[in-house]
Design an enzyme around this catalytic site. Structure first.
Site, mmCIF file in Angstrom:
data_model
loop_
_atom_site.group_PDB
_atom_site.id
_atom_site.type_symbol
_atom_site.label_atom_id
_atom_site.label_comp_id
_atom_site.label_asym_id
_atom_site.label_seq_id
_atom_site.Cartn_x
_atom_site.Cartn_y
_atom_site.Cartn_z
ATOM 1 N N LEU A 34 24.138 -0.543 24.123
ATOM 2 C CA LEU A 34 25.089 -2.142 24.143
ATOM 3 C C LEU A 34 24.256 -2.939 23.133
ATOM 4 O O LEU A 34 23.974 -3.818 23.143
ATOM 5 C CB LEU A 34 24.427 -3.082 25.416
ATOM 6 N N PHE A 81 31.196 7.772 19.369
ATOM 7 C CA PHE A 81 30.847 6.925 18.679
ATOM 8 C C PHE A 81 29.548 6.311 18.317
ATOM 9 O O PHE A 81 29.505 5.562 17.108
ATOM 10 C CB PHE A 81 31.663 5.881 18.903
ATOM 11 N N LYS A 85 26.521 0.546 11.797
ATOM 12 C CA LYS A 85 27.885 0.146 11.313
ATOM 13 C C LYS A 85 28.104 -0.321 9.924
ATOM 14 O O LYS A 85 28.776 -0.578 9.431
ATOM 15 C CB LYS A 85 28.897 1.106 11.959
ATOM 16 N N SER A 125 33.676 9.602 8.449
ATOM 17 C CA SER A 125 34.446 7.768 8.006
ATOM 18 C C SER A 125 35.304 8.242 6.498
ATOM 19 O O SER A 125 34.678 9.284 5.920
ATOM 20 C CB SER A 125 33.406 6.833 7.704
ATOM 21 N N TYR A 150 24.603 3.186 5.401
ATOM 22 C CA TYR A 150 25.514 4.295 6.109
ATOM 23 C C TYR A 150 26.447 5.390 6.368
ATOM 24 O O TYR A 150 26.328 5.977 7.310
ATOM 25 C CB TYR A 150 26.479 2.974 6.830
ATOM 26 N N LYS A 154 26.941 9.344 7.328
ATOM 27 C CA LYS A 154 28.144 9.913 7.931
ATOM 28 C C LYS A 154 28.524 10.710 7.532
ATOM 29 O O LYS A 154 28.288 12.575 8.143
ATOM 30 C CB LYS A 154 29.509 9.261 7.510
ATOM 31 N N ARG A 232 43.127 -0.777 0.816
ATOM 32 C CA ARG A 232 42.802 -0.562 2.242
ATOM 33 C C ARG A 232 43.795 0.191 3.250
ATOM 34 O O ARG A 232 45.394 -0.409 2.659
ATOM 35 C CB ARG A 232 41.727 -0.755 2.507
ATOM 36 N N ARG A 293 32.401 -7.032 -3.829
ATOM 37 C CA ARG A 293 30.888 -6.138 -3.618
ATOM 38 C C ARG A 293 30.334 -5.194 -4.035
ATOM 39 O O ARG A 293 31.898 -4.858 -4.554
ATOM 40 C CB ARG A 293 31.515 -6.724 -2.082
ATOM 41 N N GLY A 295 29.801 -1.406 -4.450
ATOM 42 C CA GLY A 295 30.214 -0.560 -3.581
ATOM 43 C C GLY A 295 31.199 -0.717 -3.251
ATOM 44 O O GLY A 295 32.126 1.026 -2.983
HETATM 45 P P1 NAD Z 1 30.501 -0.382 17.632
HETATM 46 O O1 NAD Z 1 28.790 -1.277 16.930
HETATM 47 O O2 NAD Z 1 31.963 -1.144 18.471
HETATM 48 O O3 NAD Z 1 30.365 1.168 18.674
HETATM 49 C C1 NAD Z 1 29.260 1.486 18.322
HETATM 50 C C2 NAD Z 1 28.485 1.847 19.824
HETATM 51 O O4 NAD Z 1 27.008 2.570 19.485
HETATM 52 C C3 NAD Z 1 28.542 0.158 20.361
HETATM 53 O O5 NAD Z 1 28.193 -0.303 21.531
HETATM 54 C C4 NAD Z 1 26.573 -0.020 19.660
HETATM 55 O O6 NAD Z 1 25.933 -0.591 21.263
HETATM 56 C C5 NAD Z 1 26.050 2.088 20.331
HETATM 57 N N1 NAD Z 1 25.200 2.044 19.968
HETATM 58 C C6 NAD Z 1 24.738 2.255 18.443
HETATM 59 N N2 NAD Z 1 23.546 3.061 17.972
HETATM 60 C C7 NAD Z 1 23.522 3.367 19.775
HETATM 61 C C8 NAD Z 1 22.164 4.412 20.248
HETATM 62 N N3 NAD Z 1 21.427 4.870 19.218
HETATM 63 N N4 NAD Z 1 22.212 4.370 21.591
HETATM 64 C C9 NAD Z 1 23.361 4.331 22.323
HETATM 65 N N5 NAD Z 1 24.504 3.631 21.787
HETATM 66 C C10 NAD Z 1 24.169 2.996 20.427
HETATM 67 O O7 NAD Z 1 31.555 -0.006 16.341
HETATM 68 P P2 NAD Z 1 32.709 0.743 16.308
HETATM 69 O O8 NAD Z 1 33.690 0.481 15.657
HETATM 70 O O9 NAD Z 1 33.326 1.462 17.385
HETATM 71 O O10 NAD Z 1 32.583 2.711 15.467
HETATM 72 C C11 NAD Z 1 32.563 3.465 16.278
HETATM 73 C C12 NAD Z 1 32.043 5.283 15.508
HETATM 74 O O11 NAD Z 1 32.676 4.753 14.740
HETATM 75 C C13 NAD Z 1 30.636 3.872 15.010
HETATM 76 O O12 NAD Z 1 30.434 5.772 14.975
HETATM 77 C C14 NAD Z 1 30.833 4.144 13.221
HETATM 78 O O13 NAD Z 1 30.229 4.334 12.306
HETATM 79 C C15 NAD Z 1 32.639 5.019 12.977
HETATM 80 N N6 NAD Z 1 33.575 4.615 12.270
HETATM 81 C C16 NAD Z 1 33.366 2.923 12.059
HETATM 82 C C17 NAD Z 1 34.156 2.114 11.605
HETATM 83 C C18 NAD Z 1 34.852 0.505 11.414
HETATM 84 O O14 NAD Z 1 35.163 0.521 10.129
HETATM 85 N N7 NAD Z 1 34.667 0.395 12.371
HETATM 86 C C19 NAD Z 1 34.706 2.909 10.056
HETATM 87 C C20 NAD Z 1 34.316 4.321 10.387
HETATM 88 C C21 NAD Z 1 33.497 5.088 11.466
HETATM 89 N N1 UFG Z 2 37.257 -8.008 2.047
HETATM 90 C C1 UFG Z 2 36.857 -9.408 1.344
HETATM 91 N N2 UFG Z 2 36.547 -9.778 1.888
HETATM 92 C C2 UFG Z 2 35.629 -9.324 3.034
HETATM 93 C C3 UFG Z 2 35.542 -8.655 3.871
HETATM 94 C C4 UFG Z 2 36.119 -7.797 2.802
HETATM 95 O O1 UFG Z 2 37.560 -9.417 0.069
HETATM 96 O O2 UFG Z 2 35.170 -11.060 3.783
HETATM 97 C C5 UFG Z 2 37.614 -7.050 0.754
HETATM 98 C C6 UFG Z 2 36.899 -5.626 0.517
HETATM 99 O O3 UFG Z 2 36.240 -6.137 -0.617
HETATM 100 C C7 UFG Z 2 37.720 -4.611 0.557
HETATM 101 C C8 UFG Z 2 38.924 -5.070 2.013
HETATM 102 O O4 UFG Z 2 38.898 -5.964 1.953
HETATM 103 O O5 UFG Z 2 38.368 -4.686 -0.282
HETATM 104 C C9 UFG Z 2 37.970 -3.715 3.445
HETATM 105 O O6 UFG Z 2 36.295 -4.090 3.399
HETATM 106 P P1 UFG Z 2 35.911 -3.585 5.263
HETATM 107 O O7 UFG Z 2 34.364 -4.410 4.744
HETATM 108 O O8 UFG Z 2 37.091 -4.361 5.366
HETATM 109 O O9 UFG Z 2 36.233 -2.288 4.391
HETATM 110 P P2 UFG Z 2 35.686 -1.802 4.076
HETATM 111 O O10 UFG Z 2 36.942 -0.494 3.356
HETATM 112 O O11 UFG Z 2 34.767 -1.664 2.602
HETATM 113 O O12 UFG Z 2 34.293 -0.418 4.637
HETATM 114 C C10 UFG Z 2 34.902 0.212 5.839
HETATM 115 C C11 UFG Z 2 34.535 0.162 7.188
HETATM 116 C C12 UFG Z 2 33.428 1.671 6.907
HETATM 117 C C13 UFG Z 2 34.097 2.784 6.363
HETATM 118 C C14 UFG Z 2 34.787 2.405 5.094
HETATM 119 C C15 UFG Z 2 35.763 3.582 5.078
HETATM 120 O O13 UFG Z 2 33.941 -0.572 7.190
HETATM 121 O O14 UFG Z 2 32.734 1.400 7.720
HETATM 122 O O15 UFG Z 2 35.963 1.647 5.693
HETATM 123 O O16 UFG Z 2 36.913 4.041 3.829
HETATM 124 F F1 UFG Z 2 32.660 2.955 5.948
#
Ligand code: NAD
Ligand code: UFG
Length: 338
Positions: A34, A81, A85, A125, A150, A154, A232, A293, A295
């Site tokens: 959590l 999961f 992140k 990812s 991050y 992955k 995206r 931004r 990266g």
């Molecule tokens: P989230 O933060 O909502 O969910 C991750 C969950 O893992 C949380 O509930 C957190 O409490 C739990 N957690 C974190 N560290 C822990 C630990 N050491 N032990 C037990 N629980 C732990 O994130 P999400 O968006 O649901 O993402 C899920 C997975 O997908 C993550 O691995 C994330 O890196 C990956 N992912 C997410 C995105 C995105 O944009 N949301 C994109 C690509 C990959």
């Molecule tokens: N963006 C803005 N303003 C904001 C936030 C984002 O202009 O306040 C733009 C970013 O520059 C980008 C687009 O919106 O062009 C999407 O940005 P996000 O931060 O929503 O997503 P990213 O593509 O940067 O990253 C996401 C996940 C990462 C993952 C990656 C994989 O957050 O976990 O996709 O491509 F690794």
């Protein structure tokens, strides 16, 4: 039907996946510390599916908790999961990211091995792809060195899982490379609930819409894209969740380690997203352009044909659905789960 351990199941993607697992008749055990979620999401999972799951509050880095859990429940497969992140935070506290994401994953895989559980679906990812690849990105394209810690975690986990599956053929591993998850459950009861200032576009937009933030900053309008803003591949979280069920089914019947892109195969620019949000929800989103931004890449979208042909998965939802559902969740829950 299987008994599935879902690490990080209380989080955004995990909770949406748990509903579908329960609906499909699987038994679900959630392990979550959590740290970035609330148990409230699991109450909602259970009321939506009208079924119960088992929740264990604990950490994936804790071997004793893992061993007890595998001893107590007859687990067939793990959907992993859990992890940290936040891209920006990973630059400030890299060791914490290495510990939770890499060491935590290794602790989990070790416990799985001790318990003789070899079926795994891992949250990877699109960030693992080398930046020089031209979209649509397919799974045969080279991975590269992600621009942040991050993303690096992955990539490392993917690589060690590939080596593990070669050394020990009992393992069956799905690497799901998510593109940009957005949207929320149709009911409006579950959605993304980021702590503090959102890093990602969609929660920022919905927080502007609900009045929690003044305006959106758009990072760069000078990219080589349709309108200069970043492109995206936004994927509805319900479609992303269903990909896990397809991957689970596939992995229960096969071995080896294989990567699948989970995206819609279509790119949308930041301005297109903002304008579509305004149109479908009838809300004005004030924004300003600010410098790029660090990266960020100009364009990233998937070739999703491998998941469609091999997993039998197909995304159902349009960008309009994603924007309607994100807003529906935010306006019904202005403070998230709090
Ligand atoms: P989230 O933060 O909502 O969910 C991750 C969950 O893992 C949380 O509930 C957190 O409490 C739990 N957690 C974190 N560290 C822990 C630990 N050491 N032990 C037990 N629980 C732990 O994130 P999400 O968006 O649901 O993402 C899920 C997975 O997908 C993550 O691995 C994330 O890196 C990956 N992912 C997410 C995105 C995105 O944009 N949301 C994109 C690509 C990959
Ligand atoms: N963006 C803005 N303003 C904001 C936030 C984002 O202009 O306040 C733009 C970013 O520059 C980008 C687009 O919106 O062009 C999407 O940005 P996000 O931060 O929503 O997503 P990213 O593509 O940067 O990253 C996401 C996940 C990462 C993952 C990656 C994989 O957050 O976990 O996709 O491509 F690794």
């Amino acid at each position: 039907m299987a008994t599935v351990l879902v690490t990080g199941g209380a989080g955004y993607i995990g909770s949406h996946t748990c509903v579908q697992l329960l609906d499909a008749g699987h038994e679900v055990i959630v392990l979550d510390n959590l740290s970035n979620s609330s148990e409230q999401s699991l109450h909602r999972v259970q009321s939506l599916s009208n079924k119960t799951l088992t929740f264990i509050r604990g950490d994936i880095r804790d071997a004793a908790t893992l061993d007890q859990l595998f001893a107590k429940y007859n687990i067939d497969a793990v959907i992993h999961f859990a992890g940290l992140k936040a891209v920006g935070e990973s630059q400030q506290i890299p060791l914490t990211y290495f510990e939770h994401n890499i060491a935590g994953s290794i602790a989990l895989f070790n416990a799985m091995q001790r318990a003789q559980v070899f079926k795994l679906v891992f949250s990877s990812s699109a960030t693992v792809y080398d930046e020089s690849n031209i979209s649509p990105l397919n799974e045969d394209m080279p991975t590269g060195m992600p621009s942040n810690n991050y993303g690096y975690t992955k990539l490392i986990i993917e690589q060690l899982l590939e080596k593990l599956a070669i050394a020990e053929p009992k393992w069956s591993i799905a690497l799901l490379r998510y593109f940009n998850p957005v949207g929320a459950h149709k009911s409006g009861c579950m959605g993304e609930d980021p702590q503090g200032t959102p890093n990602n576009l969609m929660p920022y937009v919905t927080q502007v819409a609900v009045g929690r933030r003044e305006q959106l900053s758009i990072y760069g309008n000078d990219y080589d894209t349709v309108d200069g803003t970043g492109v995206r591949d936004y994927i509805h979280v319900v479609d992303l969740a269903s990909a896990h069920l397809c991957a689970l089914k596939n992995r229960l019947l096969s071995t080896g380690c294989r990567a699948w892109n989970i995206g819609t195969g279509t790119g949308s620019s930041v301005l297109q997203v903002v304008q579509a949000f305004e149109k479908v929800n009838g809300i004005n989103i004030p924004y300003q352009f600010v410098p790029r931004r660090e990266g960020d890449v100009a364009t990233s979208f998937s070739d999703n044909r491998r998941a469609i042909t091999e997993l039998g998965w197909k995304p159902q939802y349009t960008l309009e659905d994603m924007l309607l559902d994100s807003w529906n969740w935010q306006k019904t829950n202005p403070k998230g789960y709090r």
